[in-house]
Design a protein around this motif. Sequence first.
Motif, mmCIF file in Angstrom:
data_model
loop_
_atom_site.group_PDB
_atom_site.id
_atom_site.type_symbol
_atom_site.label_atom_id
_atom_site.label_comp_id
_atom_site.label_asym_id
_atom_site.label_seq_id
_atom_site.Cartn_x
_atom_site.Cartn_y
_atom_site.Cartn_z
ATOM 1 N N TYR A 319 1.036 32.276 25.886
ATOM 2 C CA TYR A 319 1.816 31.112 26.305
ATOM 3 C C TYR A 319 1.705 30.929 27.808
ATOM 4 O O TYR A 319 1.336 31.853 28.552
ATOM 5 N N LEU A 320 2.065 29.721 28.256
ATOM 6 C CA LEU A 320 1.969 29.377 29.665
ATOM 7 C C LEU A 320 3.211 28.620 30.105
ATOM 8 O O LEU A 320 3.668 27.713 29.409
ATOM 9 N N LEU A 321 3.770 29.029 31.238
ATOM 10 C CA LEU A 321 4.879 28.316 31.864
ATOM 11 C C LEU A 321 4.476 28.016 33.295
ATOM 12 O O LEU A 321 4.159 28.918 34.067
ATOM 13 N N THR A 322 4.460 26.725 33.655
ATOM 14 C CA THR A 322 4.126 26.301 35.013
ATOM 15 C C THR A 322 5.408 25.974 35.769
ATOM 16 O O THR A 322 6.298 25.298 35.240
ATOM 17 N N PHE A 323 5.504 26.442 37.011
ATOM 18 C CA PHE A 323 6.690 26.178 37.812
ATOM 19 C C PHE A 323 6.290 26.011 39.271
ATOM 20 O O PHE A 323 5.140 26.258 39.660
ATOM 21 N N THR A 324 7.248 25.581 40.083
ATOM 22 C CA THR A 324 7.003 25.297 41.491
ATOM 23 C C THR A 324 7.665 26.357 42.358
ATOM 24 O O THR A 324 8.835 26.698 42.150
ATOM 25 N N GLY A 325 6.903 26.882 43.313
ATOM 26 C CA GLY A 325 7.455 27.872 44.230
ATOM 27 C C GLY A 325 8.578 27.294 45.068
ATOM 28 O O GLY A 325 8.534 26.127 45.478
ATOM 29 N N ALA A 326 9.592 28.134 45.342
ATOM 30 C CA ALA A 326 10.790 27.659 46.056
ATOM 31 C C ALA A 326 10.864 28.167 47.485
ATOM 32 O O ALA A 326 11.893 27.998 48.137
ATOM 33 N N GLY A 327 9.815 28.825 47.983
ATOM 34 C CA GLY A 327 9.849 29.241 49.379
ATOM 35 C C GLY A 327 10.044 30.725 49.558
ATOM 36 O O GLY A 327 9.674 31.526 48.697
ATOM 37 N N PRO A 328 10.661 31.115 50.674
ATOM 38 C CA PRO A 328 10.684 32.530 51.055
ATOM 39 C C PRO A 328 11.600 33.423 50.217
ATOM 40 O O PRO A 328 11.473 34.634 50.265
ATOM 41 N N SER A 329 12.529 32.862 49.471
ATOM 42 C CA SER A 329 13.436 33.691 48.679
ATOM 43 C C SER A 329 12.689 34.353 47.527
ATOM 44 O O SER A 329 11.735 33.775 46.982
ATOM 45 N N PRO A 330 13.077 35.583 47.125
ATOM 46 C CA PRO A 330 12.438 36.231 45.974
ATOM 47 C C PRO A 330 12.559 35.378 44.713
ATOM 48 O O PRO A 330 13.608 34.787 44.450
ATOM 49 N N THR A 331 11.489 35.311 43.949
ATOM 50 C CA THR A 331 11.450 34.496 42.732
ATOM 51 C C THR A 331 11.590 35.398 41.514
ATOM 52 O O THR A 331 10.750 36.263 41.282
#
Length: 383
Positions: A319-331
């Motif tokens: 499976y694949l989930l695409t998401f957008t990075g939110a910057g310097p905070s840990p993801t």
Amino acid sequence: MKITAVFIAGVFLALASADILQNPDFELPPSNWRANSTTPFFPLDGNGTLPGWTFEGAVEYATAGPNLELTRDGHAIVLGQDGQINQTFTANGDQMQYLLTFTLARRIQNCTSNASLVVSAPDSSAQFSLTQRYGNEPWEVYGHQLGSWGDGESINLVIQSQVVDTDPNSTCWPVVDALSLITVRSLNQDHGNLLRNGGFEAGPSFLNFSNKGVLLDSEPSLTESALQQWTITGTVKYINAKNYFIPEGNSAIEIVSGTSAGVQTVVQLLTEGSNYNLEFMLGDANDSCPGDFTVGVTAGSSIQNFTIHSNGTGSAQKYLLTFTGAGPSPTPISFQSYTTTQREDGVLCGPVIDGVVLHASSGHRANLHSASLTVLLLIALLN
């Protein structure tokens, strides 16, 4: 636009270290024990010694038989009232993580458990319940990270019983057997994956004589979890290709304790506004666990549920989930079960997770590259 470099860190490789502990399976008997003894539970006292170990309180040397089923029909240790065993070993070489695997049973099989086992080492301690829910044998296999040491440090491993109520006469005392202690060290990260240990290959050792996997209880710390670089909620089973269906590689996890159980990790410094792909395998372990498995997957602020139907015969889908990075905070990256599943014999089971890979979206990079070329061409034409 240049993509920010993602946190570079090591993954871990387990190195078999069978000789770290002396007499880890207790097959070397106490000095005053006789092989022709008809006593299944032999009390240890000051008249004898136990090779490799010291002991305090009520401790018995147990022999498998009608009154006690053990993993290999051999010997084990029963920890009664205030009972504990100790062994000191030396952490040689570089700083490494020490991971312990052991079996846990009860002295009396048909009683209500009101005692637990506590495993401790310098700066760490963990408690294990005698409630058996994840197998149909009278014993379970557990994994635990003892700690991180090196440079000749002297480490004292303590294993002891702990009474939950005040009536010692009704206590199901813990039985300990077959310890395995390994070390893990860091290696360079796989260039194709921004996650550490995404394939779950680094974890506690599997016992050769057991075909039931290794149970890992809740652990909220990335640095203290036996499943390297993943925190655990509820209970998951660490499984291997020798005894289960594994989608990729040699190891995977099966989420066995039902709703809200699962694993989580974090990745540092993803580029804000950039797209990332989270790929993973979802399936079943070929352990006769049919049903519909629903797993909630979180990647940053993106949450999506994935459901598969299992026939319990071993299969997996990617499976694949695409998401957008939110910057310097840990993801955060997490997998959480939304269902509780049982086999016909009442054993809890569940979905298998494996092959978790995180990487920047190639489409995103291509779009950025094309856009940059277009801008440069327009500037050249204007000039």
